[in-house]
Design a protein around this motif. Structure first.
Motif, PDB file in Angstrom:
ATOM      1  N   LEU A  57     -46.783  35.673 -15.700  1.00 35.59           N
ATOM      2  CA  LEU A  57     -46.395  35.339 -14.497  1.00 35.59           C
ATOM      3  C   LEU A  57     -45.940  36.430 -14.001  1.00 35.59           C
ATOM      4  O   LEU A  57     -45.902  36.956 -12.499  1.00 35.59           O
ATOM      5  CB  LEU A  57     -44.637  36.024 -15.844  1.00 35.59           C
ATOM      6  N   LEU A  58     -46.183  37.477 -14.670  1.00 38.44           N
ATOM      7  CA  LEU A  58     -46.309  39.188 -13.390  1.00 38.44           C
ATOM      8  C   LEU A  58     -47.628  38.863 -12.450  1.00 38.44           C
ATOM      9  O   LEU A  58     -47.177  39.173 -11.273  1.00 38.44           O
ATOM     10  CB  LEU A  58     -47.362  40.141 -15.033  1.00 38.44           C
ATOM     11  N   PHE A  96     -47.934  35.647 -11.316  1.00 42.58           N
ATOM     12  CA  PHE A  96     -48.095  35.357 -10.073  1.00 42.58           C
ATOM     13  C   PHE A  96     -47.016  36.107  -9.393  1.00 42.58           C
ATOM     14  O   PHE A  96     -47.425  35.937  -8.423  1.00 42.58           O
ATOM     15  CB  PHE A  96     -47.301  34.615 -10.876  1.00 42.58           C
ATOM     16  N   PHE A  97     -46.049  36.717  -9.642  1.00 40.82           N
ATOM     17  CA  PHE A  97     -45.147  37.490  -9.079  1.00 40.82           C
ATOM     18  C   PHE A  97     -45.792  38.809  -8.004  1.00 40.82           C
ATOM     19  O   PHE A  97     -45.222  38.683  -6.686  1.00 40.82           O
ATOM     20  CB  PHE A  97     -43.980  38.363  -9.472  1.00 40.82           C
ATOM     21  N   THR A 145     -47.194  37.081  -4.738  1.00 44.50           N
ATOM     22  CA  THR A 145     -46.587  35.973  -4.084  1.00 44.50           C
ATOM     23  C   THR A 145     -45.895  36.858  -3.568  1.00 44.50           C
ATOM     24  O   THR A 145     -45.052  36.470  -2.631  1.00 44.50           O
ATOM     25  CB  THR A 145     -46.114  34.284  -4.747  1.00 44.50           C
ATOM     26  N   ALA A 146     -45.586  38.310  -3.830  1.00 41.87           N
ATOM     27  CA  ALA A 146     -44.598  38.961  -3.122  1.00 41.87           C
ATOM     28  C   ALA A 146     -44.938  39.635  -2.107  1.00 41.87           C
ATOM     29  O   ALA A 146     -46.810  39.015  -1.335  1.00 41.87           O
ATOM     30  CB  ALA A 146     -45.005  40.603  -3.825  1.00 41.87           C
TER      31      ALA A 146
END
Length: 126
Positions: free
Chosen positions: A25-26, A28-29, A32-33
């Motif tokens: 998740l880290l 991914f974010f 995509t940020a």
């Protein structure tokens, strides 16, 4: 009587799958940020450092629905041509005043429009 087996020690749950999920998740974010570029507006304050005002009045009142140049309604697209007729130099003072119904975004839009036209003497007053 009943014969029960001896108690086995409880197995502790593994934290590895949870750490893997948090890591994914880290990543991914982070990927995509959207990182935006900061823009700046050249602005003089309405105080003592604003310079001396000379020439015809150039007061632009900014409302939520429109602009007024020296008390007369004007469209944003026509504001550059109207202000050029009142100025000798692009660095001459232009006084911008936000109306009570104007939000900050509207004031910034007008400032960006005038700044893109080459006006450098924008002064924001309350």
């Amino acid at each position: 009587m009943f014969s029960f087996a001896s108690d086995r020690p409880r197995r502790r749950p593994s934290l590895t799958p949870m750490i893997d999920v948090v890591f994914l998740l880290l990543v991914f974010f982070m990927l995509t940020a959207q990182f935006s570029r900061d823009t700046t507006l050249s602005l003089r304050t309405g105080g003592g450092g604003a310079g001396q005002y000379d020439g015809p009045p150039r007061l632009v009142r900014i409302g939520a629905e429109g602009l007024w140049l020296n008390g007369r309604p004007i469209a944003l697209a026509d504001s550059v041509a109207a202000l050029e007729g009142l100025m000798r130099d692009p660095g001459d003072l232009i006084v911008l005043r936000g109306g009570p119904d104007a939000d900050v975004q509207r004031v910034v839009e007008v400032m960006q429009h005038l700044g893109a036209a080459g006006f450098t003497g924008l002064t924001l007053v309350e």
